[in-house]
Design a protein around this motif. Structure first.
Motif, short mmCIF file in Angstrom:
data_model
loop_
_atom_site.label_atom_id
_atom_site.label_comp_id
_atom_site.label_asym_id
_atom_site.label_seq_id
_atom_site.Cartn_x
_atom_site.Cartn_y
_atom_site.Cartn_z
N GLY A 93 19.91 -8.40 -8.10
CA GLY A 93 19.98 -7.10 -8.43
C GLY A 93 18.87 -5.79 -8.19
O GLY A 93 18.88 -5.09 -8.76
N THR A 94 18.35 -6.51 -7.01
CA THR A 94 17.22 -5.47 -6.50
C THR A 94 17.91 -4.43 -5.60
O THR A 94 18.64 -4.88 -4.57
CB THR A 94 16.01 -6.29 -5.88
N HIS A 95 17.66 -3.20 -5.59
CA HIS A 95 18.20 -2.17 -4.84
C HIS A 95 17.33 -2.33 -3.35
O HIS A 95 16.22 -2.65 -3.46
CB HIS A 95 17.90 -0.82 -5.41
N THR A 96 18.23 -2.10 -2.46
CA THR A 96 17.88 -2.09 -1.04
C THR A 96 16.39 -1.44 -0.64
O THR A 96 15.57 -1.74 -0.18
CB THR A 96 18.88 -2.15 0.02
N LEU A 97 16.78 -0.04 -1.02
CA LEU A 97 15.60 0.76 -0.82
C LEU A 97 14.42 0.52 -1.82
O LEU A 97 13.40 0.79 -1.22
CB LEU A 97 16.05 2.30 -1.14
N ALA A 98 14.50 -0.08 -2.82
CA ALA A 98 13.45 -0.55 -3.53
C ALA A 98 12.69 -1.40 -2.78
O ALA A 98 11.24 -1.44 -3.01
CB ALA A 98 13.77 -0.91 -5.07
N SER A 99 13.39 -2.59 -2.25
CA SER A 99 12.79 -3.33 -1.50
C SER A 99 12.01 -2.84 -0.57
O SER A 99 10.86 -3.62 0.00
CB SER A 99 13.81 -4.56 -1.18
N LEU A 100 12.63 -2.10 0.06
CA LEU A 100 12.04 -1.55 1.48
C LEU A 100 10.75 -0.88 1.06
O LEU A 100 9.76 -1.01 1.74
CB LEU A 100 12.83 -0.58 2.07
N LEU A 101 10.76 -0.22 -0.14
CA LEU A 101 9.61 0.48 -0.66
C LEU A 101 8.47 -0.63 -0.81
O LEU A 101 7.28 -0.43 -0.59
CB LEU A 101 9.80 1.36 -1.90
N GLN A 102 8.85 -1.49 -1.51
CA GLN A 102 7.74 -2.49 -1.68
C GLN A 102 7.39 -3.22 -0.47
O GLN A 102 6.12 -3.46 -0.49
CB GLN A 102 8.28 -3.60 -2.84
N SER A 103 8.18 -3.30 0.38
CA SER A 103 7.63 -4.06 1.75
C SER A 103 6.59 -2.97 2.30
O SER A 103 5.66 -3.55 2.97
CB SER A 103 9.00 -4.34 2.65
N SER A 104 7.01 -1.97 2.49
CA SER A 104 6.21 -0.94 2.92
C SER A 104 4.44 -0.97 2.34
O SER A 104 3.50 -0.71 2.82
CB SER A 104 6.84 0.45 3.05
N ASN A 105 4.55 -1.03 0.76
CA ASN A 105 3.53 -1.16 -0.10
C ASN A 105 2.65 -2.51 0.30
O ASN A 105 1.60 -2.25 0.43
CB ASN A 105 3.98 -0.99 -1.65
N LEU A 106 3.46 -3.41 0.59
CA LEU A 106 2.92 -4.83 1.08
C LEU A 106 2.11 -4.59 2.19
O LEU A 106 0.92 -5.25 2.57
CB LEU A 106 3.71 -6.05 1.15
N ASP A 107 2.67 -3.90 3.14
CA ASP A 107 1.88 -3.74 4.41
C ASP A 107 0.59 -2.65 4.39
O ASP A 107 -0.59 -3.13 4.95
CB ASP A 107 2.78 -2.86 5.50
N TYR A 108 0.63 -1.93 3.36
CA TYR A 108 -0.53 -1.35 3.09
C TYR A 108 -1.58 -2.06 2.40
O TYR A 108 -2.86 -1.93 2.91
CB TYR A 108 -0.20 -0.17 2.24
N LEU A 109 -1.07 -3.07 1.38
CA LEU A 109 -2.05 -3.79 0.92
C LEU A 109 -2.80 -4.87 1.97
O LEU A 109 -3.84 -5.16 1.97
CB LEU A 109 -1.35 -4.44 -0.34
N ARG A 110 -1.88 -5.38 2.80
CA ARG A 110 -2.32 -6.34 3.50
C ARG A 110 -3.29 -5.57 4.74
O ARG A 110 -4.38 -6.20 5.12
CB ARG A 110 -1.03 -6.70 4.74
N GLY A 111 -3.01 -4.27 5.12
CA GLY A 111 -4.07 -3.70 5.92
C GLY A 111 -5.38 -3.27 5.28
O GLY A 111 -6.52 -3.51 5.98
N THR A 112 -5.22 -2.98 4.04
CA THR A 112 -6.58 -2.82 3.50
C THR A 112 -7.36 -3.96 3.03
O THR A 112 -8.60 -4.11 3.19
CB THR A 112 -6.43 -2.12 1.96
N ALA A 113 -6.49 -5.25 2.72
CA ALA A 113 -7.11 -6.34 2.62
C ALA A 113 -7.95 -6.94 3.90
O ALA A 113 -9.04 -7.44 3.83
CB ALA A 113 -6.20 -7.43 2.07
N LYS A 114 -7.54 -6.43 5.24
CA LYS A 114 -8.16 -7.01 6.27
C LYS A 114 -9.35 -6.15 6.39
O LYS A 114 -10.52 -7.02 7.01
CB LYS A 114 -7.15 -6.81 7.44
N GLY A 115 -9.37 -4.85 6.13
CA GLY A 115 -10.78 -4.22 6.28
C GLY A 115 -11.70 -4.65 5.15
O GLY A 115 -12.94 -4.84 5.48
#
Length: 513
Positions: free
Chosen positions: A116-138
């Motif tokens: 039941g998750t919207h496709t665009l919502a999943s895409l938005l969360q995935s982009s947020n995960l990429d941001y979190l992953r980048g900040t966690a590396k620094g």
């Protein structure tokens, strides 16, 4: 007679194996020891018969809340510490922090609904995960765990020397009855080595049950009066915590047998602790300690430790430890009176302003103790810092450099507390202090790092809070209207005025005192 030069023959493989085998039988240095000899129910059993249990504490997320909540919690905690306890009791708070291996991002992924998750919502969360992953590396995230360890001394102390002699006499008599007198005399060294340590391991089940019941009354008193939410660790949890604290290189804990009386020191002392420099090598990890030598001022605020536990760049592996010792109050009061007399003899108003300040501080503590309103608590506050694992010289060099930088940050953070001073422990002191700073090794003996204050003045050195972890991972998007923007602006202005008024009150109070 002419001197001749003789060369030793080359070492064969058999000689090398014999040399390594003999080194295993008789290794260099002194054998490492531990005060923990066993586990009875869910409590650690020490050499002198003392029992220790541990609690897992749910740290409230009040780092950004109103300061009044923290003041109320510390007042309740000070009353808990002021309650009468058996002399020799020790309460230790361990605030352990480790870099997050990725659990924060995993929680966000697990929060996604399977259907039941919207496709665009999943895409938005995935982009947020990429941001979190980048900040966690620094700058990596971190995980913090607060535990409380309470050691209660035995109600009745025994004479270990007389017990050891009695065990030796019984063992010699049994050996003489079974194999004869000459066999007993010939095997006297073996019998002595077997029975010399029995007094710290062996005790009847009735005595063990009686000691556990006596200690359990003290533990229940702490549980009922604690302002924090406590959960007692089970037998397996306390064993894993102690084992991984003693064996840094271990990847899994051995199976703990259910049979009572099992000596656990062979399991706990399996790794070497060595080093003569400003750090100790516990297994493959360099370790250093930063201790507080000067206590804060009398008017220390309850949020004094937020500069230490809330720093964003202080995310390496470390443990903040606060220990409260409960001696006999009459002896501790006499020791304080002797200290006041010593300062009086060396104090002159003309050329010793430091003595005048020390005398005022000691008299203030003595007035608080008068009438049994407060309790004198020798307190130890120190931070254990661990470097990265090092298996060769280059890794060790990088790990030690990072460890030195973390120690400097810790010292500067503690010195930001008004009136407090801290220093990194010297190699000699580190060698003497680290063995008693390991998990479960609670030592009630004085080490020279105690801050003798009343319970109400040192309770602020206890880390009891954490930052808000946030709700289960989600993302909110909205388009602010003009009314919403007006509400946000008004709330920001009100918050600014409140903080300005509070800072003005603190400044006026500081000028008054």
């Amino acid at each position: 007679m002419a001197h001749t030069l003789t060369y030793e023959p080359l070492e064969t493989e058999e000689d090398a194996n014999d040399r390594e085998t003999s080194a295993l039988r008789r290794p260099f240095g002194r054998r490492r020891d531990s005060s923990i000899v066993g586990i009875y129910n869910d409590a650690l059993r020490h050499k002198d018969g003392a029992l220790t249990i541990a609690y897992r504490v749910e740290t409230p997320a009040t780092m950004f809340a109103d300061d009044m909540l923290l003041d109320i919690r510390y007042d309740d905690l000070a009353r808990m510490l002021a309650f009468e306890k058996p002399p020799g009791t020790l309460i230790q708070f361990r605030y352990s922090t480790t870099p997050d291996p990725g659990h924060a991002i995993t929680r966000v992924i697990e929060s996604r609904a399977p259907n039941g998750t919207h496709t665009l919502a999943s895409l938005l969360q995935s982009s947020n995960l990429d941001y979190l992953r980048g900040t966690a590396k620094g700058l990596p995230y971190r995980r913090s765990v607060l535990t409380i360890w309470v050691r209660v001394p035995p109600k009745k102390r025994g004479n270990s020397t007389m017990s050891a002699l009695a065990d030796l006499r019984h063992a010699l008599r049994d050996e003489a009855n079974t194999r004869g007198v000459f066999s007993a005399l010939r095997r006297l060294p073996d019998i002595y080595s077997r029975t010399a340590d029995d007094s710290v391991v062996r005790r009847t089940l009735e005595d063990e049950k009686r000691a556990y019941g006596h200690a359990n009354r003290v533990w229940r008193q702490i549980e009922n009066s604690s302002p924090l939410t406590l959960r007692r660790l089970t037998r397996q949890e306390i064993w894993e915590a102690v084992f991984f604290g003693h064996c840094q290189n271990a990847g899994s804990a051995p199976f703990l047998p259910e049979r009572p009386g099992r000596d656990l020191r062979d399991y706990l002392c399996g790794e070497t602790i060595e080093g003569e420099l400003s750090y100790r090598m516990h297994g493959d990890y360099p370790v250093a300690i930063v201790s507080m030598f000067t206590p804060p001022n009398e008017f220390v605020t309850a949020d004094a430790l937020r500069g230490l536990i809330g720093r964003r760049d202080f995310n390496g592996r470390h443990t903040i430890i606060t220990e409260y010792l409960f001696p006999e109050q009459r002896k501790e009061t006499k020791r304080l009176d002797r200290r006041i007399k010593q300062v009086k003899r060396t104090f002159t108003k003309r050329d010793n302003p430091e003595g005048a300040a020390a005398l005022r501080s000691l008299r203030a503590v003595r007035e608080e103790v008068a009438g049994a309103r407060e309790a004198l608590l020798p307190t130890r506050f120190y931070v254990i810092l661990y470097g990265e694992r090092a298996t060769n010289f280059s890794e060790l060099q990088r790990s030690v450099d990072a460890l030195d930088e973390q120690c400097e940050r810790t010292v500067s953070a503690i010195r930001q507390i008004p009136g407090a001073n801290a220093e990194r422990e010297e190699p000699e002191a580190l060698r003497a202090l680290y063995s008693s700073a390991i998990v479960g090794e609670l030592n009630p003996k004085l080490t020279g790092r105690e801050l003798t204050e009343v319970s109400n003045s040192v309770v602020a050195l206890t880390p009891t809070e954490d930052s808000w972890p946030g709700p289960l991972g989600h993302t909110r998007c909205f388009q602010p209207s003009r009314a919403a923007w007006l509400v946000l602006t008004c709330s920001t202005a009100i918050r600014f005025l409140r903080h300005s008024f509070k800072s003005l009150l603190h400044r006026v109070a500081g000028n008054r005192f």
